[in-house]
Design a protein around this motif. Structure first.
Motif, PDB file in Angstrom:
ATOM      1  N   GLN A 142      -5.187  16.058 -22.642  1.00 27.64           N
ATOM      2  CA  GLN A 142      -4.958  15.641 -21.250  1.00 27.64           C
ATOM      3  C   GLN A 142      -4.826  14.114 -21.150  1.00 27.64           C
ATOM      4  N   GLU A 143      -5.650  13.389 -21.867  1.00 28.41           N
ATOM      5  CA  GLU A 143      -5.582  11.921 -21.836  1.00 28.41           C
ATOM      6  C   GLU A 143      -4.267  11.413 -22.436  1.00 28.41           C
ATOM      7  N   ILE A 144      -3.800  12.045 -23.510  1.00 30.79           N
ATOM      8  CA  ILE A 144      -2.525  11.647 -24.108  1.00 30.79           C
ATOM      9  C   ILE A 144      -1.392  11.924 -23.137  1.00 30.79           C
ATOM     10  N   GLN A 145      -1.418  13.082 -22.475  1.00 35.29           N
ATOM     11  CA  GLN A 145      -0.389  13.402 -21.480  1.00 35.29           C
ATOM     12  C   GLN A 145      -0.370  12.335 -20.376  1.00 35.29           C
ATOM     13  N   HIS A 146      -1.546  11.935 -19.930  1.00 33.93           N
ATOM     14  CA  HIS A 146      -1.663  10.903 -18.891  1.00 33.93           C
ATOM     15  C   HIS A 146      -1.096   9.572 -19.377  1.00 33.93           C
ATOM     16  N   LYS A 147      -1.412   9.176 -20.609  1.00 31.23           N
ATOM     17  CA  LYS A 147      -0.911   7.913 -21.177  1.00 31.23           C
ATOM     18  C   LYS A 147       0.612   7.950 -21.298  1.00 31.23           C
ATOM     19  N   ILE A 148       1.159   9.078 -21.729  1.00 34.28           N
ATOM     20  CA  ILE A 148       2.610   9.213 -21.858  1.00 34.28           C
ATOM     21  C   ILE A 148       3.273   9.053 -20.488  1.00 34.28           C
ATOM     22  N   ARG A 149       2.719   9.713 -19.490  1.00 31.78           N
ATOM     23  CA  ARG A 149       3.272   9.618 -18.133  1.00 31.78           C
ATOM     24  C   ARG A 149       3.208   8.170 -17.615  1.00 31.78           C
ATOM     25  N   ARG A 150       2.070   7.509 -17.835  1.00 32.25           N
ATOM     26  CA  ARG A 150       1.912   6.131 -17.363  1.00 32.25           C
ATOM     27  C   ARG A 150       2.889   5.187 -18.063  1.00 32.25           C
ATOM     28  N   ILE A 151       3.049   5.334 -19.370  1.00 34.40           N
ATOM     29  CA  ILE A 151       3.990   4.487 -20.109  1.00 34.40           C
ATOM     30  C   ILE A 151       5.422   4.761 -19.651  1.00 34.40           C
ATOM     31  N   ALA A 152       5.748   6.027 -19.369  1.00 38.18           N
ATOM     32  CA  ALA A 152       7.089   6.359 -18.857  1.00 38.18           C
ATOM     33  C   ALA A 152       7.337   5.628 -17.535  1.00 38.18           C
ATOM     34  N   TYR A 153       6.341   5.593 -16.665  1.00 36.60           N
ATOM     35  CA  TYR A 153       6.485   4.852 -15.398  1.00 36.60           C
ATOM     36  C   TYR A 153       6.666   3.358 -15.648  1.00 36.60           C
ATOM     37  N   GLN A 154       5.938   2.807 -16.610  1.00 38.46           N
ATOM     38  CA  GLN A 154       6.073   1.380 -16.922  1.00 38.46           C
ATOM     39  C   GLN A 154       7.470   1.079 -17.467  1.00 38.46           C
ATOM     40  N   ILE A 155       7.982   1.949 -18.324  1.00 35.43           N
ATOM     41  CA  ILE A 155       9.332   1.769 -18.855  1.00 35.43           C
ATOM     42  C   ILE A 155      10.343   1.843 -17.714  1.00 35.43           C
ATOM     43  N   TYR A 156      10.161   2.797 -16.829  1.00 33.75           N
ATOM     44  CA  TYR A 156      11.052   2.938 -15.664  1.00 33.75           C
ATOM     45  C   TYR A 156      11.016   1.677 -14.799  1.00 33.75           C
ATOM     46  N   GLU A 157       9.815   1.174 -14.521  1.00 35.13           N
ATOM     47  CA  GLU A 157       9.676  -0.024 -13.682  1.00 35.13           C
ATOM     48  C   GLU A 157      10.373  -1.232 -14.290  1.00 35.13           C
ATOM     49  N   SER A 158      10.340  -1.367 -15.604  1.00 38.80           N
ATOM     50  CA  SER A 158      10.981  -2.529 -16.221  1.00 38.80           C
ATOM     51  C   SER A 158      12.476  -2.306 -16.470  1.00 38.80           C
ATOM     52  N   ASN A 159      12.975  -1.108 -16.160  1.00 37.83           N
ATOM     53  CA  ASN A 159      14.397  -0.796 -16.345  1.00 37.83           C
ATOM     54  C   ASN A 159      14.982  -0.133 -15.093  1.00 37.83           C
ATOM     55  N   VAL A 160      14.425  -0.425 -13.951  1.00 42.96           N
ATOM     56  CA  VAL A 160      14.786   0.274 -12.716  1.00 42.96           C
ATOM     57  C   VAL A 160      16.277   0.163 -12.373  1.00 42.96           C
ATOM     58  N   TYR A 161      16.938  -0.897 -12.802  1.00 42.33           N
ATOM     59  CA  TYR A 161      18.356  -1.082 -12.481  1.00 42.33           C
ATOM     60  C   TYR A 161      19.291  -0.608 -13.592  1.00 42.33           C
ATOM     61  N   GLU A 162      18.735  -0.010 -14.622  1.00 36.93           N
ATOM     62  CA  GLU A 162      19.549   0.481 -15.739  1.00 36.93           C
ATOM     63  C   GLU A 162      19.995   1.918 -15.488  1.00 36.93           C
ATOM     64  N   ASP A 163      21.183   2.258 -15.975  1.00 37.05           N
ATOM     65  CA  ASP A 163      21.663   3.640 -15.912  1.00 37.05           C
ATOM     66  C   ASP A 163      21.226   4.419 -17.143  1.00 37.05           C
ATOM     67  N   GLU A 164      21.120   3.692 -18.261  1.00 38.36           N
ATOM     68  CA  GLU A 164      20.783   4.327 -19.533  1.00 38.36           C
ATOM     69  C   GLU A 164      19.797   3.438 -20.285  1.00 38.36           C
ATOM     70  N   ILE A 165      18.941   4.068 -21.054  1.00 34.65           N
ATOM     71  CA  ILE A 165      17.991   3.339 -21.896  1.00 34.65           C
ATOM     72  C   ILE A 165      17.896   4.068 -23.235  1.00 34.65           C
ATOM     73  N   ILE A 166      17.741   3.310 -24.300  1.00 35.96           N
ATOM     74  CA  ILE A 166      17.582   3.881 -25.633  1.00 35.96           C
ATOM     75  C   ILE A 166      16.093   3.893 -25.973  1.00 35.96           C
ATOM     76  N   LEU A 167      15.593   5.070 -26.324  1.00 39.43           N
ATOM     77  CA  LEU A 167      14.216   5.221 -26.781  1.00 39.43           C
ATOM     78  C   LEU A 167      14.280   5.419 -28.291  1.00 39.43           C
ATOM     79  N   ALA A 168      13.982   4.352 -29.028  1.00 35.99           N
ATOM     80  CA  ALA A 168      14.100   4.341 -30.486  1.00 35.99           C
ATOM     81  C   ALA A 168      12.736   4.625 -31.098  1.00 35.99           C
ATOM     82  N   GLY A 169      12.524   5.863 -31.502  1.00 38.05           N
ATOM     83  CA  GLY A 169      11.245   6.282 -32.065  1.00 38.05           C
ATOM     84  C   GLY A 169      11.237   6.170 -33.570  1.00 38.05           C
TER      85      GLY A 169
END
Length: 167
Positions: A12-39
């Protein structure tokens, strides 16, 4: 001497961290149409897939996955990616790994992407261990941990139950 397994993040904590990081990525790329997630191969790529799923739920940004293959035992060897350089040129890119320990894997990954002009470059990790020998930081992190050098952090992101534990 037996090895003890201390859980530092449960499913549950990992799921929460993933969701929070996704929001942070979204906030820093709010004006982008596409983003590359390089794992970074294996757990970094699994983490990137989970972030992609969350980003698709919370935003209109089109996240694209890119697998980064780094030989961790010989990081100076050629780094390969599942996308061609032209596919991520002039895009916003997030380099993702599960654990930031010494910083060597992340710094060699950063070095690879510096050869290509990008709009924005960020890094994300689930666990930051604070044992850096290279000047690299995680822009987005799930948890920061101060551990001893002989302890090991293991992250499990496959299967039905995720967990991160300290050995």
């Amino acid at each position: 001497m037996s090895i003890t397994k201390n859980i530092i993040l449960n499913h549950q904590e990992i799921q929460h961290k993933i969701r929070r990081i996704a929001y942070q990525i979204y906030e820093s790329n709010v004006y982008e149409d596409e983003i590359i997630l390089a794992g970074i191969q294996d757990n970094g790529y699994l983490f990137a897939k989970k972030l992609k799923q969350n980003l698709e739920k919370i935003s209109d940004i089109k996240p694209r996955l890119c697998k980064v293959i780094i030989d961790k035992k010989n990081p100076l060897s050629e780094i390969k990616t599942s996308l061609k350089k032209e596919e991520y040129t002039n895009t916003s890119l997030v380099l993702i790994d599960d654990v930031l320990n010494s910083g060597s894997t992340l710094i060699y990954g950063v070095k690879h992407f510096l050869d290509v002009p990008l709009k924005q470059f960020k890094t994300a990790v689930l666990v930051n261990r604070n044992h850096k020998k290279y000047p690299v930081k995680a822009d987005f992190k799930g948890i920061s941990l101060s551990t001893s050098l002989n302890e090991h952090v293991e992250v499990i992101l496959s299967g039905k139950q995720f967990e991160a534990y300290l050995e």
